[in-house]
Design a protein around this motif. Sequence first.
Motif, PDB file in Angstrom:
ATOM      1  N   GLN A   4       3.528  -6.751 -23.320  1.00  0.00           N
ATOM      2  CA  GLN A   4       2.681  -5.562 -23.501  1.00  0.00           C
ATOM      3  C   GLN A   4       1.467  -5.900 -24.358  1.00  0.00           C
ATOM      4  O   GLN A   4       0.338  -5.532 -24.038  1.00  0.00           O
ATOM      5  CB  GLN A   4       3.485  -4.435 -24.167  1.00  0.00           C
ATOM      6  CG  GLN A   4       4.323  -3.615 -23.197  1.00  0.00           C
ATOM      7  CD  GLN A   4       3.444  -2.835 -22.208  1.00  0.00           C
ATOM      8  OE1 GLN A   4       2.369  -2.365 -22.547  1.00  0.00           O
ATOM      9  NE2 GLN A   4       3.910  -2.710 -20.972  1.00  0.00           N
ATOM     10  N   HIS A   8      -2.532  -5.802 -23.393  1.00  0.00           N
ATOM     11  CA  HIS A   8      -3.603  -5.112 -24.127  1.00  0.00           C
ATOM     12  C   HIS A   8      -4.709  -6.086 -24.481  1.00  0.00           C
ATOM     13  O   HIS A   8      -5.879  -5.738 -24.424  1.00  0.00           O
ATOM     14  CB  HIS A   8      -3.047  -4.446 -25.391  1.00  0.00           C
ATOM     15  CG  HIS A   8      -2.216  -3.235 -25.090  1.00  0.00           C
ATOM     16  ND1 HIS A   8      -2.683  -2.200 -24.322  1.00  0.00           N
ATOM     17  CD2 HIS A   8      -0.950  -2.893 -25.445  1.00  0.00           C
ATOM     18  CE1 HIS A   8      -1.751  -1.264 -24.219  1.00  0.00           C
ATOM     19  NE2 HIS A   8      -0.677  -1.664 -24.897  1.00  0.00           N
ATOM     20  N   TRP A  10      -5.543  -8.627 -22.776  1.00  0.00           N
ATOM     21  CA  TRP A  10      -6.275  -8.862 -21.528  1.00  0.00           C
ATOM     22  C   TRP A  10      -7.242  -7.699 -21.255  1.00  0.00           C
ATOM     23  O   TRP A  10      -8.383  -7.904 -20.849  1.00  0.00           O
ATOM     24  CB  TRP A  10      -5.269  -9.035 -20.385  1.00  0.00           C
ATOM     25  CG  TRP A  10      -5.938  -9.199 -19.052  1.00  0.00           C
ATOM     26  CD1 TRP A  10      -6.581 -10.308 -18.600  1.00  0.00           C
ATOM     27  CD2 TRP A  10      -6.032  -8.221 -18.021  1.00  0.00           C
ATOM     28  NE1 TRP A  10      -7.086 -10.088 -17.351  1.00  0.00           N
ATOM     29  CE2 TRP A  10      -6.762  -8.810 -16.963  1.00  0.00           C
ATOM     30  CE3 TRP A  10      -5.558  -6.912 -17.871  1.00  0.00           C
ATOM     31  CZ2 TRP A  10      -7.045  -8.120 -15.781  1.00  0.00           C
ATOM     32  CZ3 TRP A  10      -5.829  -6.231 -16.699  1.00  0.00           C
ATOM     33  CH2 TRP A  10      -6.575  -6.838 -15.662  1.00  0.00           C
ATOM     34  N   MET A  11      -6.783  -6.490 -21.512  1.00  0.00           N
ATOM     35  CA  MET A  11      -7.635  -5.316 -21.304  1.00  0.00           C
ATOM     36  C   MET A  11      -8.866  -5.393 -22.190  1.00  0.00           C
ATOM     37  O   MET A  11      -9.901  -4.818 -21.888  1.00  0.00           O
ATOM     38  CB  MET A  11      -6.869  -4.024 -21.634  1.00  0.00           C
ATOM     39  CG  MET A  11      -5.633  -3.782 -20.794  1.00  0.00           C
ATOM     40  SD  MET A  11      -5.981  -3.046 -19.179  1.00  0.00           S
ATOM     41  CE  MET A  11      -6.212  -1.335 -19.597  1.00  0.00           C
ATOM     42  N   ASN A  12      -8.753  -6.073 -23.332  1.00  0.00           N
ATOM     43  CA  ASN A  12      -9.872  -6.221 -24.253  1.00  0.00           C
ATOM     44  C   ASN A  12     -10.629  -7.536 -24.037  1.00  0.00           C
ATOM     45  O   ASN A  12     -11.433  -7.909 -24.892  1.00  0.00           O
ATOM     46  CB  ASN A  12      -9.373  -6.147 -25.689  1.00  0.00           C
ATOM     47  CG  ASN A  12      -9.279  -4.711 -26.172  1.00  0.00           C
ATOM     48  OD1 ASN A  12     -10.171  -3.918 -25.915  1.00  0.00           O
ATOM     49  ND2 ASN A  12      -8.190  -4.381 -26.856  1.00  0.00           N
ATOM     50  N   ASP A  13     -10.351  -8.201 -22.923  1.00  0.00           N
ATOM     51  CA  ASP A  13     -11.009  -9.479 -22.592  1.00  0.00           C
ATOM     52  C   ASP A  13     -10.773 -10.540 -23.662  1.00  0.00           C
ATOM     53  O   ASP A  13     -11.673 -11.313 -23.983  1.00  0.00           O
ATOM     54  CB  ASP A  13     -12.527  -9.277 -22.407  1.00  0.00           C
ATOM     55  CG  ASP A  13     -12.824  -8.299 -21.299  1.00  0.00           C
ATOM     56  OD1 ASP A  13     -12.049  -8.280 -20.321  1.00  0.00           O
ATOM     57  OD2 ASP A  13     -13.813  -7.558 -21.412  1.00  0.00           O
ATOM     58  N   ALA A  36      -5.544  -2.050 -13.039  1.00  0.00           N
ATOM     59  CA  ALA A  36      -6.613  -2.051 -14.038  1.00  0.00           C
ATOM     60  C   ALA A  36      -7.885  -2.660 -13.483  1.00  0.00           C
ATOM     61  O   ALA A  36      -8.989  -2.161 -13.726  1.00  0.00           O
ATOM     62  CB  ALA A  36      -6.156  -2.801 -15.291  1.00  0.00           C
TER      63      ALA A  36
END
Lengths: 300, 176
Positions: A4, A8, A10-13, A36
Amino acid sequence: MNKQELLHKWMNDELTGAEQSALREDPEMRAMMEIAAQTRSMEAPEFPKDAVWKNIQQLNKPTKVRTLQPLKYMVRIAAVFAIVAFSYVFWQGLDTDINTAVAEKTEITLPDQSQVALNADSFLTYNEQDWKDARTLHLDGEAYFKVAKGSAFVVETDLGDVTVLGTQFNVFARENLLKVSCFEGVVSVSLDQEVITLKAGEALELETGSAVKNLTTSLSTPRWLQDESSFNNAPLAEVLNELEHYYNIQLEVSDIDLQKRFTGSFTHQDLDIALQSICNPLQMTYSVLDQNKVVLNEAK
Amino acid sequence: MAIKNSEEEPNVCEERTYNALYNAHGQALWNFAYYKCGNSDDASDLVQEAFVKLWNNCGKVSFAKARSFLYTVTNNSFLNAVAHKKVVLNYRNMQSSGVDKQSPEFLLEEKEYGKKLNAALNTLTEAQRTAFLMNRIDGKKYKQIAEELEISVKAVEKRISQALVSLKKNLEGFNK
């Protein structure tokens, strides 16, 4: 780090290529990453930037004007107050102030023909407009009054009020000392606690903190009107204080007891004679230095 | 010599500064409002209201605080409007229960999948959708989202995790 948290990141690069590949191994994670990524290519509808800005400016205009209005309003209120204040002054008239300097005496005729002789270094205030309704004046210093017959005539001082109907009397009100002498008619002196009535030839003396002294006077007018100050068993301090009201001098006393008693008088006309009249009976010497300095010493 | 440790802050009451704030934050704020209410006109109204409020309070809001002020006002106005709308919706639902919920339309290239994703996004709660789309469409980092929503980064993580789980469930079978 669990998956998890990696997701997250990854979602924030913040994930490296290798970490991404590792994360994709997990089918659940991969499904979420797909979603996503798909959402990433979505767009919100177009923002009508200019139209909204136009509306904002329209809405802001009236409020901008309104923010200025309190000032205008206050100016109006201030103007009304100024007019009221001015008309009050014109209607009431300003207080009349009479001020004498050291060594200066003056005589005034009040609106009802009452006479006031104002002694040196004194301050008198009264209101000319109000005079026919209330014969009231405020005194800080010493003055002699010849009051025309009529309604109550009141001299206010810091220590008490002196009230008369028609008479001749002297009021001395300096610092914490009040002396009232009655020369004709009846004078009533209202103090904090009591009211004292003086008949012709009677006088009183009051110092803050001490009892009222009843005195008599055999004179027909106060001495200072003849350019003389007279004392009866008065402390030297009081005498020297008085001297400073008639002569523009600075007194210096070195080894002298200021509680020494003095009975006698001094003239307001000549400093040398005045100093002699004080110093001789008390066995003192004096020397006049320049710049109006006078030094008193015990006689050897 | 006097040391100036920070440059003087621009005054929000100055037309130039105010205009610059609109250029800098207008678009993102409008998107934010749109994710919440799913309607362009309502989003425009919310942005308008927020900027007018900023102008009226320009003396009290510092330049540094202006952005979070705009987001807070937009959020509050939205909540007020929604609280009002909920009553209306509940009333309508009692009469005919099959009515569509408010549905944001997002532009997406691949039509079929796009429709499905749109529908799935509409089933998210307003809080989940807003946080998720601020990250996805506006490309904002969690930290910035947390600041603008005035919540913790942990709370942003939670909302986005929930959004992903819910979307995955709704799109099951569509993904390869």
